[in-house]
Enzyme design. Structure first.
Site, PDB file in Angstrom:
ATOM      1  CG  ASP A   1       1.172  22.621  22.075  1.00 45.40           C
ATOM      2  OD1 ASP A   1       2.387  22.639  22.317  1.00 45.40           O
ATOM      3  OD2 ASP A   1       0.463  21.613  22.233  1.00 45.40           O
TER       4      ASP A   1
ATOM      5  CG  ASP B   1       6.334  20.038  20.931  1.00 42.40           C
ATOM      6  OD1 ASP B   1       5.640  19.139  21.439  1.00 42.40           O
ATOM      7  OD2 ASP B   1       7.073  19.861  19.940  1.00 42.40           O
TER       8      ASP B   1
ATOM      9  CG  HIS C   1      -0.858  15.297  22.003  1.00 38.82           C
ATOM     10  ND1 HIS C   1      -0.484  16.003  23.119  1.00 38.82           N
ATOM     11  CD2 HIS C   1       0.114  15.496  21.087  1.00 38.82           C
ATOM     12  CE1 HIS C   1       0.663  16.615  22.886  1.00 38.82           C
ATOM     13  NE2 HIS C   1       1.057  16.322  21.666  1.00 38.82           N
ATOM     14  CG  ASP C   2       2.835  13.062  22.039  1.00 37.08           C
ATOM     15  OD1 ASP C   2       2.377  13.029  20.882  1.00 37.08           O
ATOM     16  OD2 ASP C   2       3.502  14.021  22.481  1.00 37.08           O
TER      17      ASP C   2
ATOM     18  CD  GLU D   1       6.332  17.075  24.819  1.00 35.04           C
ATOM     19  OE1 GLU D   1       5.776  15.988  24.576  1.00 35.04           O
ATOM     20  OE2 GLU D   1       6.798  17.807  23.927  1.00 35.04           O
TER      21      GLU D   1
END
Length: 557
Positions: free
Chosen positions: A124, A226, A350-351, A289
């Site tokens: 990430d 990200d 994870h969101d 993302e």
């Protein structure tokens, strides 16, 4: 003709070996195109040292499991030094390892062990903002005259003392924070502890490219970037317009349409610079993302495909679970892809709430079949392969800043971040002590060890799906041909020249459905189904499915 319903461990292992051989023989596609990505949220995957938090040694301990499952690439959420205001997405050192997760030696061993198993490692990368404890920000904040002042977005207040504009924070409240010492506001798209970098500054660009180079030199295979679409902001700082569709249950950030605080044209120049650096190394890749509509999402592939290799496609996370809508979205996406643009699909991360909690346990099998038979690269979120669900976290135990800052909106992301359920021992085999988030109460029934030995389990189903996908060229990299979509059923064909052809038929509803496709003759055998009893059946032109059923038919020529 094999009957996949009879899969036992030796058969599945043989299919995986066959899949590896086919991958070697068919090298027209790169590893990130014909593989399966698995997201590890490191805090919750495996605790090796008894502190209740997952770590790098824990991931190493579970690599054999991921290899057994058929995973070819692992994406790990942030492991860098961080004050943990946003659990690792507030980074204070981009080239280190947080002691909670281990040491750089642990990381080097992890990378070596991943590669030894023929898998790839994706890190990430969080370029939009740093921690407010990062040395860069501490310098920037120290004085208006500091050389790094322009590394962040500092602006004067309006005449009445209010923020420079109306931009909001994703995590609630204003996106601007007043600094008493230097008498200016700085912008933060997320927490005030996460000041946004000024990517219009060329020194910032070079510093962050140097970070990417550091990890590439170590041998990392790729990056998930990200909030890629946030990196550049409108240079005139114009106000965002109100959102006419805002409703009270939505996050406060959605009160405005972020037309000026994100997705600016210049961001593509930045992405291209990242891509150019990656292309200077052999066989590396970049995922972006990006939560944007399809027509904007596909622009992140870049002109002449010089942008992100895979701008994350989140349609299966956000669309109503309706076959007609999903079918239309798949076709729209396929039609919008640029030449040579490679598709990708995601069911969870994870969101977002877990797929099993969104659609139910039985329908989650149908969703898995959709994910692993669509054209493009699939990404699996840890625990989805055993049917983990969102865990209710009492408010006094909530960790997530999004949940804490908007407590009346039930927006905490903690429920989908709970510890991996490995076995029926205390704390689900994740840790020897109480973990950082509670484990689901069903862990003694829903865990890897139990499901490994159950021919009808979700885990066995995922493994069979992955093995079939990786063995069959048509399912792995073949063409996508839509067949039918109505409110219940979606059907499509996957085919590749010189390989078997497959039809996928999925009932995305809980009611029985009856499917007789027009203008196509069906003659084949069910090789994989959500209900194993269907496997081996011959199929003609009329297909009857119960609710929550899906089948893969190997078509006869």
């Amino acid at each position: 003709m094999y009957n996949i319903s009879r899969f036992a461990a030796p058969v599945c292992a043989r299919l995986q070996l066959q899949a590896l051989q086919i991958m070697k023989e068919n090298n027209n596609h790169l590893w990130w195109q014909d593989g399966v990505i698995y997201q590890v949220y490191p805090r919750s995957f495996q605790d090796s040292n008894g502190d209740g938090i997952g770590d790098l040694q824990g991931i190493i301990q579970r690599l054999d499991y991921l290899q057994w499952l058929g995973i070819t690439a692992i994406w790990i959420s942030p492991i860098y030094p961080s004050p943990m205001a946003d659990y690792g997405y507030d980074i204070s050192d981009y080239t280190g390892i947080h002691p909670l997760f281990g040491t750089m030696a642990d990381f080097d061993r992890l990378l070596k062990e991943v590669h030894n198993r023929g898998m790839k490692l994706i890190l990430d990368f969080v370029p939009n903002h740093t921690s407010n404890q990062h040395p860069w920000f501490l310098e920037s904040k120290s004085s208006k005259k500091n050389p790094k002042r322009d590394w962040y977005i500092w602006k004067d207040a309006k005449e009445d003392g209010s923020p420079p504009n109306n931009w909001l924070s994703v995590f609630g409240g204003s996106g601007w924070e007043w600094d008493e010492d230097t008498q200016q506001y700085y912008y933060h798209a997320f927490l005030k502890e996460q000041p946004d970098l000024n990517w219009r500054n060329h020194e910032v660009q070079q510093a962050m490219l140097d970070v990417i180079k550091f990890w590439l030199e170590k041998g990392v295979d790729g990056f998930r970037v990200d909030v890629m679409w946030h990196m550049i902001k409108d240079d005139k700082l114009r106000d965002n317009p109100p959102n006419p569709d805002y409703q009270s249950h939505m996050a406060t950030y959605e009160q405005l349409l972020p037309y000026y605080s994100s997705d600016q044209p210049e961001v593509h120049d930045i992405v291209h610079k990242m891509r150019k650096l990656l292309d200077s190394y052999n066989d590396r890749m970049m995922i972006g993302e990006i939560y944007l509509p399809i027509h904007k999402l596909v622009t992140y592939y870049g002109s002449d495909n010089n942008g992100a290799h895979l701008p994350f496609n989140f349609q299966l996370l956000s669309l109503p679970w309706n076959a007609r809508e999903i079918g239309a979205a798949i076709d729209q996406y396929e039609g919008a892809l640029p030449d040579q643009g490679w598709p990708n699909w995601v069911l969870g991360n994870h969101d977002q709430p877990r797929i099993t909690s969104r659609v139910g346990l039985q329908q989650a099998k149908v969703a898995a079949m959709l994910l692993l038979t669509l054209r493009g690269t699939p990404t699996i979120y840890y625990g989805d392969e055993i049917g983990m669900t969102d865990v209710p976290i009492p408010f006094e135990e909530v960790q997530d800043p999004q949940g804490l800052n908007m407590p009346d909106k039930n927006l905490s992301r903690d429920p989908s971040r709970t510890p991996m359920q490995w076995n029926s021992s205390d704390h689900a085999g994740f840790s020897s002590v109480k973990p950082w988030l509670r484990v689901d109460k069903s862990y003694k029934r829903i865990n890897v060890k139990m499901q490994k030995n159950d021919d009808h389990s979700m885990l066995t189903f995922y493994r069979k799906l992955i093995a079939l996908r990786q063995q069959e060229l048509s399912l792995k990299t073949g063409n996508y041909i839509p067949v039918h979509a109505d409110p219940q059923v979606i059907s499509f064909i996957r085919e590749a020249e010189g390989s078997a052809k497959f039809m996928v038929v999925l009932n995305l509803s809980h009611k029985p459905c009856y499917f007789s496709p027009k203008n196509i003759q069906i003659n084949g055998e069910i090789v994989l189904a959500t209900v194993p009893e269907l496997e081996g059946e011959k199929i003609g032109n009329r297909i009857n499915l119960s609710g929550d059923e899906g089948i893969i038919i190997k078509l006869e020529n």
